[in-house]
Design a protein around this motif. Structure first.
Motif, short mmCIF file in Angstrom:
data_model
loop_
_atom_site.label_atom_id
_atom_site.label_comp_id
_atom_site.label_asym_id
_atom_site.label_seq_id
_atom_site.Cartn_x
_atom_site.Cartn_y
_atom_site.Cartn_z
N ASN A 1 38.34 -86.69 -54.02
CA ASN A 1 37.39 -86.55 -55.37
C ASN A 1 36.24 -87.05 -54.69
OD1 ASN A 1 38.06 -89.63 -54.61
ND2 ASN A 1 36.92 -90.01 -56.17
N GLY A 2 36.13 -87.48 -53.62
CA GLY A 2 34.01 -87.05 -53.21
C GLY A 2 34.45 -88.60 -52.71
N GLY A 3 34.99 -88.93 -53.29
CA GLY A 3 34.78 -91.15 -52.96
C GLY A 3 35.05 -91.25 -51.38
N VAL A 4 34.15 -92.76 -51.15
CA VAL A 4 34.47 -93.05 -49.35
C VAL A 4 35.01 -94.19 -50.00
CG1 VAL A 4 32.49 -91.46 -49.01
CG2 VAL A 4 32.40 -93.88 -49.51
N VAL A 5 35.85 -94.58 -48.70
CA VAL A 5 36.05 -95.87 -48.44
C VAL A 5 35.49 -96.47 -47.42
CG1 VAL A 5 38.19 -97.65 -47.52
CG2 VAL A 5 38.41 -95.45 -48.71
N ALA A 6 34.25 -97.17 -47.11
CA ALA A 6 33.42 -97.42 -46.38
C ALA A 6 33.58 -99.58 -46.09
CB ALA A 6 32.25 -97.78 -47.28
N PRO A 7 33.28 -99.85 -45.44
CA PRO A 7 33.03 -101.02 -44.84
C PRO A 7 32.63 -101.97 -45.66
CG PRO A 7 31.86 -100.07 -43.45
CD PRO A 7 31.67 -99.14 -43.95
N VAL A 8 32.63 -103.15 -46.56
CA VAL A 8 32.81 -103.76 -47.53
C VAL A 8 31.67 -104.39 -47.78
CG1 VAL A 8 33.32 -106.33 -46.43
CG2 VAL A 8 33.49 -106.12 -48.75
N GLY A 9 30.76 -104.58 -49.18
CA GLY A 9 29.08 -104.52 -49.62
C GLY A 9 28.66 -103.38 -49.66
N LEU A 10 29.14 -102.46 -49.55
CA LEU A 10 28.26 -101.21 -49.60
C LEU A 10 28.59 -100.76 -50.99
CD1 LEU A 10 29.31 -98.96 -46.00
CD2 LEU A 10 26.60 -99.86 -47.00
N HIS A 11 29.10 -100.97 -51.88
CA HIS A 11 29.51 -100.89 -53.01
C HIS A 11 28.28 -101.34 -53.31
CE1 HIS A 11 31.99 -99.76 -56.99
NE2 HIS A 11 31.00 -98.97 -57.03
N MET A 12 28.11 -102.91 -53.17
CA MET A 12 26.44 -103.05 -53.95
C MET A 12 25.19 -102.14 -53.37
SD MET A 12 25.50 -106.61 -52.78
CE MET A 12 25.11 -106.63 -51.40
N VAL A 13 25.53 -101.92 -52.02
CA VAL A 13 24.27 -101.26 -51.77
C VAL A 13 23.98 -100.04 -52.95
CG1 VAL A 13 22.69 -100.32 -49.70
CG2 VAL A 13 24.36 -102.55 -49.24
N ALA A 14 25.08 -98.66 -53.01
CA ALA A 14 24.88 -97.64 -53.48
C ALA A 14 24.62 -98.25 -55.19
CB ALA A 14 26.26 -97.07 -53.05
N LEU A 15 25.06 -99.01 -55.60
CA LEU A 15 23.97 -99.53 -57.24
C LEU A 15 23.65 -100.41 -56.67
CD1 LEU A 15 27.32 -101.97 -58.37
CD2 LEU A 15 27.09 -99.20 -58.69
N ALA A 16 22.44 -100.80 -55.95
CA ALA A 16 21.34 -100.43 -55.61
C ALA A 16 20.44 -99.53 -55.87
CB ALA A 16 20.76 -101.95 -55.02
N ALA A 17 20.77 -98.72 -54.57
CA ALA A 17 20.01 -97.25 -54.40
C ALA A 17 19.90 -96.21 -55.54
CB ALA A 17 20.72 -96.42 -53.08
N ARG A 18 20.56 -96.18 -56.15
CA ARG A 18 20.94 -95.67 -57.78
C ARG A 18 20.08 -96.22 -58.78
NH1 ARG A 18 24.84 -92.22 -59.51
NH2 ARG A 18 24.49 -91.61 -61.47
N ARG A 19 20.49 -97.32 -59.02
CA ARG A 19 19.49 -98.28 -59.49
C ARG A 19 17.93 -98.10 -59.19
NH1 ARG A 19 16.22 -99.44 -63.21
NH2 ARG A 19 16.26 -101.01 -63.81
#
Length: 569
Positions: free
Chosen positions: A339-357
């Motif tokens: 679906n275009g999502g990625v499995v990344a090292p733990v903590g990167l979801h938080m970084v992605a949310l901050a970048a989106r904000r």
């Protein structure tokens, strides 16, 4: 037989290496998988492409189950299966295209030859080009397609009963009759019976020579002739993996501009090489989050500093605060899902949310060997695993808490029989329970429960269910009360500290010292948080992943499990 045994032992050895995690990383696991599959294709004999596909799927499923979290293993198995299927389709196309029809020997005279020429021109006319391209949406509604064109042209060796339509059968019979009465028939009659004797002699010799060959074929089955192209394609795929990081890092100059601030997290070899290559022609700064609990961002910062790049190391909790200063986020990934999502090292979801904000591009550097056809909701997908708690908490603290928990469990087990005795004795009066507390809170409810003959666990639940201060006693305190001990437990104090409840239903209180320390390795980042993929084939948007899946994998190979495959392994 010995070669087959050696290959099977090699497969088992490879599965043991994956299971023991002696090979770490997606790229080394992918190379090891391709080496094993190449040996199977080279050394084992398979009579057809279907037999080879069956063998590759069986071995691939076994290797994938040995290390389920490394999706690159299954991806390489699917790539090889796609290569085999494409080669088999190419062989069928070469055999079925009009130019490959074999011409029979001209033994029926010039009349029959002219008739055959008419059939060949019919097969090569303009309408037969549809067959070369195959049926698709572009030619599905074309008018005038003759179904007989999809059958091979009749020849002298084809039985008349197998010719497609009655008109064609009559045409072939008329040409055969004309050829027999013409010069060809006279020529055959001039030879007399010599030809018949010679044919009988040749048939006897052919039959005698074919018998030992048939026996030989039974001993050694024929090998599929498309294996050579498959082996060459696997070698090209291995060579592609050897140069995959170079193909990604060479694009660094195109995506990083002068005086930019790049934020990354943890340690990624691809990200490091990407930034190092871009630093040869660009001046920029890098902010590195340390990547707890492994703190491999420290190594990343040291390597970047040694490469002459201005680097700032921050804690993970400071990512949101520092995101406003960044121009771009560059990270690596463990896998790319369908679906275009990625499995990344733990903590990167938080970084992605901050970048989106902060409306900052979130760019993922990933090779296409990590592209998986599985979705996040597929039962086949196991994209996370847990390490030991040693990275989060000291083992001395864990050992101390474990010893305390064992002592409490032993004490609770020893007081369990006397719990029932204390409950029976409590029926005669509340003197058997030495509880001292003030107020109409949970203590009163516990005392009344002891008088009615409830157990120690029931006391804890009664204390949680009562109104008052809203506290629930621990298991150790409840066991002590049920045993008739003289320990006094007040609200909020005592040896077993109570856990507050917020007006909810009664709940079970864990043992003191029972601390759960999960340490997952990966996060899932959904596609709407990702701006761009930089792959070895160039930049791709997350919405383009579906097109890459159809290019590299066959839909029949998306799942390698035996349930989908339909066979028990």
């Amino acid at each position: 037989m010995s070669d087959k045994k050696d290959i099977d032992e090699l497969v088992e050895e490879c599965c043991a290496i994956f299971r023991r995690r002696q090979i770490e990383g997606s790229l080394p696991c992918a190379k090891k998988t391709l080496d094993v599959l190449r040996l199977i294709v080279t050394n084992k004999r398979h009579s057809t492409a279907a037999a080879l596909i069956d063998e590759i799927r069986t071995v691939g499923y076994k290797m994938q189950t040995a290390r389920p979290v490394e999706l690159a293993i299954g991806n390489m198995v699917r790539r090889v299966l796609h290569i085999i299927r494409e080669e088999a389709k190419q062989e069928q196309y070469d055999e079925a295209k009009p130019g490959s029809f074999s011409q029979p020997a001209n033994t029926e005279g010039p009349e029959a030859a002219r008739g055959q020429t008419g059939l060949l021109s019919k097969a090569l006319n303009s309408s037969s080009r549809v067959m070369q391209r195959g049926l698709s949406l572009s030619n599905l509604l074309d008018v005038g397609i003759d179904p007989a064109l999809f059958a091979p042209a009749p020849s002298a060796l084809t039985p008349i009963a197998e010719v497609g339509t009655p008109a064609e059968r009559s045409d072939v019979m008329e040409r055969a009759a004309g050829g027999g009465g013409g010069a060809g028939g006279a020529e055959r009659g001039g030879h007399g019976g010599g030809g018949t004797e010679r044919d009988a002699e040749l048939e006897s010799q052919g039959g005698a020579s074919s018998r030992p060959q048939s026996k030989q074929n039974k001993k050694t089955p024929p090998n599929w002739k498309g294996k050579h192209e498959v082996i060459e394609s696997i070698n090209e795929l291995i060579d592609e993996l050897d140069h995959i990081q170079g193909s990604i890092t060479v694009q660094g100059v195109e995506h990083i501009h002068a005086n930019e601030v790049i934020l990354t997290m943890g340690m990624s070899d691809t990200t490091y090489l990407f930034l190092k290559e871009a630093s040869k022609k660009r001046e920029f700064q890098v902010v590195v989050a340390e990547g707890a609990p492994r703190f491999d961002g420290h190594l990343m910062a040291r390597k970047l500093a040694d490469a002459g790049i201005t680097t700032t190391l921050i804690a993970d909790s400071a990512v949101y605060a520092m995101m406003a200063r960044a121009n771009k986020v560059l990270v690596g990934a463990h896998a790319v899902l369908a679906n275009g999502g990625v499995v990344a090292p733990v903590g990167l979801h938080m970084v992605a949310l901050a970048a989106r904000r902060h409306s900052i591009p979130f760019v993922v550097l990933v090779g296409l060997h990590k592209l998986s056809p599985l979705f996040p909701t597929d039962p086949e997908l196991l994209y996370n695993e847990f390490k030991g708690p040693g990275d989060v908490i000291d083992f001395d603290v864990v050992a101390e808490a474990f010893a305390q928990q064992q002592q409490l469990a032993t004490a609770a087990a020893a007081t369990a029989p006397s719990d029932r005795d204390g409950a029976a004795g409590g029926a005669s009066g509340p003197s058997s329970c030495g509880l001292s507390a003030s107020g109409d809170g949970p203590a009163a409810a516990s005392t009344s429960s002891a008088a009615s003959g409830t157990s120690g666990i029931g006391l804890a639940l009664a204390g949680a269910a009562a109104g008052g201060a809203g506290y629930s006693y621990s298991y150790a305190a409840a066991a002590a009360i049920g045993a008739g001990g003289g320990g006094a437990v007040a609200a909020g104090g005592g040896s077993g500290a109570p856990f507050p409840t917020v007006g909810g239903p009664p709940r079970w209180v864990p043992l003191p010292g029972n601390v759960h320390v999960p340490t997952p390795l990966f996060d899932y980042v959904p596609p709407h948080l990702i701006s761009l993929f930089i792959t070895d084939m160039g930049g791709r948007m997350p919405s383009y992943v579906y097109r890459l899946l159809t290019e590299y994998y066959a839909r029949d190979d998306y799942f390698l499990s035996r349930e989908v495959f339909g066979k028990e392994r």
